[in-house]
Design a protein around this motif. Sequence first.
Motif, mmCIF file in Angstrom:
data_model
loop_
_atom_site.group_PDB
_atom_site.id
_atom_site.type_symbol
_atom_site.label_atom_id
_atom_site.label_comp_id
_atom_site.label_asym_id
_atom_site.label_seq_id
_atom_site.Cartn_x
_atom_site.Cartn_y
_atom_site.Cartn_z
ATOM 1 N N TYR B 25 -4.573 -1.972 -8.638
ATOM 2 C CA TYR B 25 -4.054 -1.192 -7.882
ATOM 3 C C TYR B 25 -4.768 -0.409 -7.969
ATOM 4 O O TYR B 25 -5.756 0.250 -8.925
ATOM 5 C CB TYR B 25 -2.835 -1.181 -8.325
ATOM 6 C CG TYR B 25 -2.455 -0.551 -9.562
ATOM 7 C CD1 TYR B 25 -2.575 -1.281 -11.104
ATOM 8 C CD2 TYR B 25 -2.627 0.890 -9.146
ATOM 9 C CE1 TYR B 25 -2.310 -0.329 -11.828
ATOM 10 C CE2 TYR B 25 -1.979 1.313 -10.502
ATOM 11 C CZ TYR B 25 -1.491 1.148 -11.751
ATOM 12 O OH TYR B 25 -1.605 1.730 -12.645
ATOM 13 N N GLY B 26 -4.516 0.910 -7.098
ATOM 14 C CA GLY B 26 -5.043 2.362 -6.985
ATOM 15 C C GLY B 26 -5.665 2.536 -7.391
ATOM 16 O O GLY B 26 -6.846 2.622 -7.802
ATOM 17 N N VAL B 27 -5.072 3.407 -9.068
ATOM 18 C CA VAL B 27 -4.978 3.839 -10.008
ATOM 19 C C VAL B 27 -6.166 2.970 -10.894
ATOM 20 O O VAL B 27 -7.312 3.970 -11.301
ATOM 21 C CB VAL B 27 -4.303 4.173 -11.001
ATOM 22 C CG1 VAL B 27 -4.612 5.296 -12.119
ATOM 23 C CG2 VAL B 27 -3.770 4.903 -10.222
ATOM 24 N N PRO B 68 9.449 2.724 -13.048
ATOM 25 C CA PRO B 68 9.528 4.135 -13.741
ATOM 26 C C PRO B 68 8.481 5.067 -14.185
ATOM 27 O O PRO B 68 8.777 6.701 -13.179
ATOM 28 C CB PRO B 68 9.944 4.031 -14.816
ATOM 29 C CG PRO B 68 9.554 3.047 -15.371
ATOM 30 C CD PRO B 68 9.100 1.920 -14.396
ATOM 31 N N GLU B 69 7.003 4.882 -14.026
ATOM 32 C CA GLU B 69 6.268 6.512 -14.310
ATOM 33 C C GLU B 69 5.797 6.531 -13.157
ATOM 34 O O GLU B 69 5.020 7.535 -12.779
ATOM 35 C CB GLU B 69 5.230 5.390 -15.549
ATOM 36 C CG GLU B 69 4.169 4.998 -14.929
ATOM 37 C CD GLU B 69 4.679 3.722 -15.074
ATOM 38 O OE1 GLU B 69 3.790 2.388 -15.243
ATOM 39 O OE2 GLU B 69 6.168 2.726 -14.730
ATOM 40 N N ARG B 70 5.614 6.024 -12.102
ATOM 41 C CA ARG B 70 5.396 6.767 -10.915
ATOM 42 C C ARG B 70 6.627 6.631 -9.792
ATOM 43 O O ARG B 70 6.545 6.972 -8.745
ATOM 44 C CB ARG B 70 4.802 5.407 -9.927
ATOM 45 C CG ARG B 70 3.894 4.773 -10.261
ATOM 46 C CD ARG B 70 3.152 3.488 -10.293
ATOM 47 N NE ARG B 70 2.748 3.563 -8.923
ATOM 48 C CZ ARG B 70 1.896 3.029 -7.925
ATOM 49 N NH1 ARG B 70 0.623 3.619 -8.980
ATOM 50 N NH2 ARG B 70 1.016 3.535 -7.070
ATOM 51 N N ARG B 73 8.035 4.529 -7.560
ATOM 52 C CA ARG B 73 6.818 4.409 -5.838
ATOM 53 C C ARG B 73 6.619 3.080 -6.752
ATOM 54 O O ARG B 73 6.120 2.593 -7.971
ATOM 55 C CB ARG B 73 6.011 4.742 -5.981
ATOM 56 C CG ARG B 73 5.987 6.199 -5.817
ATOM 57 C CD ARG B 73 6.502 6.566 -4.132
ATOM 58 N NE ARG B 73 7.362 7.987 -4.703
ATOM 59 C CZ ARG B 73 7.712 8.356 -3.766
ATOM 60 N NH1 ARG B 73 8.498 7.800 -2.665
ATOM 61 N NH2 ARG B 73 8.764 9.652 -4.183
ATOM 62 N N PRO B 74 6.423 2.035 -5.733
ATOM 63 C CA PRO B 74 5.943 1.085 -6.028
ATOM 64 C C PRO B 74 4.206 0.623 -6.190
ATOM 65 O O PRO B 74 3.760 1.898 -5.994
ATOM 66 C CB PRO B 74 6.294 -0.026 -4.932
ATOM 67 C CG PRO B 74 6.268 0.272 -3.622
ATOM 68 C CD PRO B 74 6.577 2.071 -4.910
ATOM 69 N N LYS B 75 3.412 -0.886 -7.160
ATOM 70 C CA LYS B 75 2.320 -0.483 -6.638
ATOM 71 C C LYS B 75 2.245 -1.484 -6.028
ATOM 72 O O LYS B 75 2.504 -2.293 -5.450
ATOM 73 C CB LYS B 75 2.798 -1.276 -8.379
ATOM 74 C CG LYS B 75 1.980 0.194 -9.399
ATOM 75 C CD LYS B 75 1.894 -0.808 -10.346
ATOM 76 C CE LYS B 75 1.986 0.055 -12.106
ATOM 77 N NZ LYS B 75 1.970 -0.404 -12.936
ATOM 78 N N ARG B 76 0.346 -1.421 -5.534
ATOM 79 C CA ARG B 76 -0.438 -2.454 -4.702
ATOM 80 C C ARG B 76 -0.949 -2.515 -4.923
ATOM 81 O O ARG B 76 -2.318 -2.289 -5.446
ATOM 82 C CB ARG B 76 -0.427 -1.886 -3.388
ATOM 83 C CG ARG B 76 -0.986 -2.400 -2.312
ATOM 84 C CD ARG B 76 -0.776 -1.929 -0.712
ATOM 85 N NE ARG B 76 0.277 -2.221 -0.913
ATOM 86 C CZ ARG B 76 0.684 -2.101 1.006
ATOM 87 N NH1 ARG B 76 -0.064 -1.837 1.752
ATOM 88 N NH2 ARG B 76 2.019 -1.827 1.615
#
Lengths: 900, 114
Positions: B25-27, B68-70, B73-76
């Motif tokens: 995912y992004g990060v 929760p750490e985001r 927001r969901p991870k894609r």
Amino acid sequence: MKGNTSIAPPKLPLKFFRWFCNPEFTEDIEGDLLERFEKRKEKGVAAKWFFTMEVLKLFRPGIIRSFNGIKRLNNYGMFKNHLKTSIRSLRKNALFSFINIVGLAISMSVGILMILFLTEVFSYDDFHIKKDRIYRVTTHAKQPGRELHFATSSFYIGNELNEQVSSVEKLLVLREDLYADLKINEKAISITGFYSTASFFDVLSFKLLKGNPNTALASPGGIVLAESVSKKLFGNDDPLGQFVTVEDNDDFQKGIITGIVEDPPINSHLQFEALVSMKTFETSPKKYRRQAKYNKALISDYHVYLLLKENAEIAEIESLMVEMMAETNSKWPQASLTHFLQPMETFVTDGDSYVREPGPSFSQRLIYIMIGLTTIVLLSACFNYTNLSLARALRRSKEIGIRKVTGASRSQVFSQFMVEAVLLALFALVISIGLFYLIRPGFLNLPNPSAKGYQMFSLNIGYKQLSYFFLFAIGIAGIAGFLPALILSKLKARVAFGDASNIRLIQGVSFRRILVILQFALSISLIMCAVLVHKQYQFALNYDLGFATENIIHIDLEGDNLDLLEHEYAQLPEVIQTSRSSKILGVAKADAGIMISEDRSDTIQVMLNKIDGDYLEMHEFKILAGSGFRTALREDERIRQIIVNEELLKSLKLGSPEEVIGKKVWFKSSDYKDISLAIVGVVKDFTSHSLTEESSKSFAFIQLPMNQGKRTSKERFLGRKSKILGIKIRSNDLLTTIEKLENIYREIDPIHPFNARFYDDEIAETYKNYKASYTIISFLAFLATSISTMGLLGMVIFSTESRMKEISIRKVFGAGIQNLMLLLSRSFLVMIFLAGLIAIPIAHHIINNTLLSNFLYQAKFTVIDTLSGLLFVFFIGLITIGLQVRRVALHNPSDILRDE
Amino acid sequence: MKKYQLGEFEEVVMLTVGILYENAYGVSIKKEIETRLNRKVSVGALQSALKRLEDKEYLRSHDSDATPERAGRPKRFYKITALGKKAMQYTKETRNAMWDSIPDVALDVKFVTN
């Protein structure tokens, strides 16, 4: 979360990100961003800074959301829908739309007038190619007790500048006292215009049709004629090089036509029929004319124009002029002269500031006042539209609700209402152009002394102006429709479906109330002014002067063959009688003379008219004793007789009319020096002057010398008349009769213009200012009334619509319709009465002290006249309120209460 | 031969997604590229590359549950599709074929710098 929740990601970049990011990706990219932000925070690096940078780097094509516009590239369908629903809603509320459109149209017609007026004022002298480099030298003259700004200056200063200042490219000097009769081959014409130096066509862009622009005005006696004048004098012959005889002019007797110039356009500050070379002065027989150009102090006769080079420094030239005049000013410190430069673009628009303008000008202050008034009118009309639309919208909240529920975005509802406003404004524009044509003549006839008798404005509508109008209408729609569109598009669907009266649309009801009262006060006073001025105008027209004026035509006598002319006229079957006099009575002030009793104990001022033998009879003066004159004064005869009126007998204490015949009095006037005259007749008192003119009531007639009194060109230049032929006619076809008169006149005197008018028209002409002010005031009254009625209507609709429930409950409890109507309309009727209370005293004050203060004889005003404004407005208000209230009162209460 | 178009950065992204397998995912993708290739990758460049690859259907994505750490927001998460795999293979093969066709002389530095 954990301990370091205190640091949140920066708000602004986050907001920005959410705004630009494609909604499909927002969630997860934001998640990435936040995750990285948290990590950085833990590491203790500048997390906020990096966050912001990352957001900025995300601002790139793949991520940015697609524009709404791109989504709605094909918004034709939506627009069509808006247009259709707008037309439907306008039609559904036909009366309401009609009122709105008319109300807007009335005020917009003023706006149109203003647009035309301003474009014309500011297009003055636009046709001069070198306009931005043309300046004129003006003079500030300080004399003991007064200061004057002259639009003129001395020939001397012009010459000095031309010789000494390098940035002066060309010098043009004009002198405006040109008048002459030009004669060639039995044909003649009288002209006015300017003496000009040779550079006329170099500096100004008047079009020379024939002749050489460099030499046309270079030598003495050179005459350039305006095209129309040349046509009259030469017909289709070539006028160039023709010699003409000059009469009625002190400076030259022979001239040569050196050029033909196109007639000056209407937007020129210089208007002329002919130009004559300034060199003509050098051969003038009069010494002061020859030397006028060397006189530093002769600043009131020459118009000095400079064509400057591109880089000329105005301030520098002005300070040079101060130096040039320093010596003269130190010699006569009590009358100092300072010269300035004025750019061409302000020649006409700065009309108040200068005396001796060469042509028409317009007052700048007046321009500002007019713009200000128009803005006020337009803004209050826009305000009313807003008011009315908002009030009406209470009814349309369900429509808005449905639109919102079915997915209309806020901007779509907004544009729906804007389209409606624009549509309405365009309808209003069409009507307002029609209205404009109604007020146009009134505006064109407004007295404007600074126009110098020229028609300054044409107020014609061209394509350019039409496009301005279109923009103007859109602008008005924008201003008027913005607020309702904004407020209504904000409406939440939930609220829109709820009870309409819960919607808090507009605050400040009491403010609006005061506004409506003021609007009404204005309408009431304007209507009152219009009614009273009209009454006074009619009164003045129908005022019994004490002699007959019907069916009498006046002709100015100017030629030499006066007897022949009168004789020819007398032969016509339509002509009953003819008579000559030096003045027309009842129109303006007559000439004055001094009358002294025989023993020189009493001296009084008398008004005077010189007449021939038929005058008294033709005008049906009542002769109380004695008789009229037999004829006019023959050339070999000395003046011996006088006819007086009753008032004069009283003032000089001469006794009764019968006793006084044959008595002698002493008489002085501008023509006669202390002569003894015998009273041969006494006439009944009459009014010899206009009703606005203060004048001695004593009156005397003396004999008119038979062949004296031909009007000279100079008199015509100054607008004086000295001999008038009155013709009493009896005819069913006045036009043909006048044509006959004109044909005979042309045969006998081909030089001078045939100038005939009816006596009654001339009297009406005297009061034309009042007619003009009546027209304008009526229009303003109409304007104010319609605006205030719209304001009232808005208020009434608003208050009744929001009280629907109360009314329904009252009805359920048995309130009658009359009861309800009284309840709902009472407060508005009180408002109108309040307005009347303010307006009537103010209007009375204005009428007596300003509008009609000139009239020495006032019409009697009745109570009805005074109350006219209030009654009219009250009536209109009653209809407006009544219709609305009735509609609401007749409503079936169950329709409104069933939702509860 | 526009059959499989894959730019250089896109290829790197695809490869990284493959390496990370279940956890792309992004990060994480960004971090992986940065550590392996020792180069800076901006979020913007990465995200637009990911969107582009998704449009070409080389990648497929699905949202995870909120974490929760985001901040909720969901991870894609991204996965390589069959088409994506073909495209990668095609790119690799064409590169290899091209490598093989280069004559040895051409890679002799002496000639290049003459």
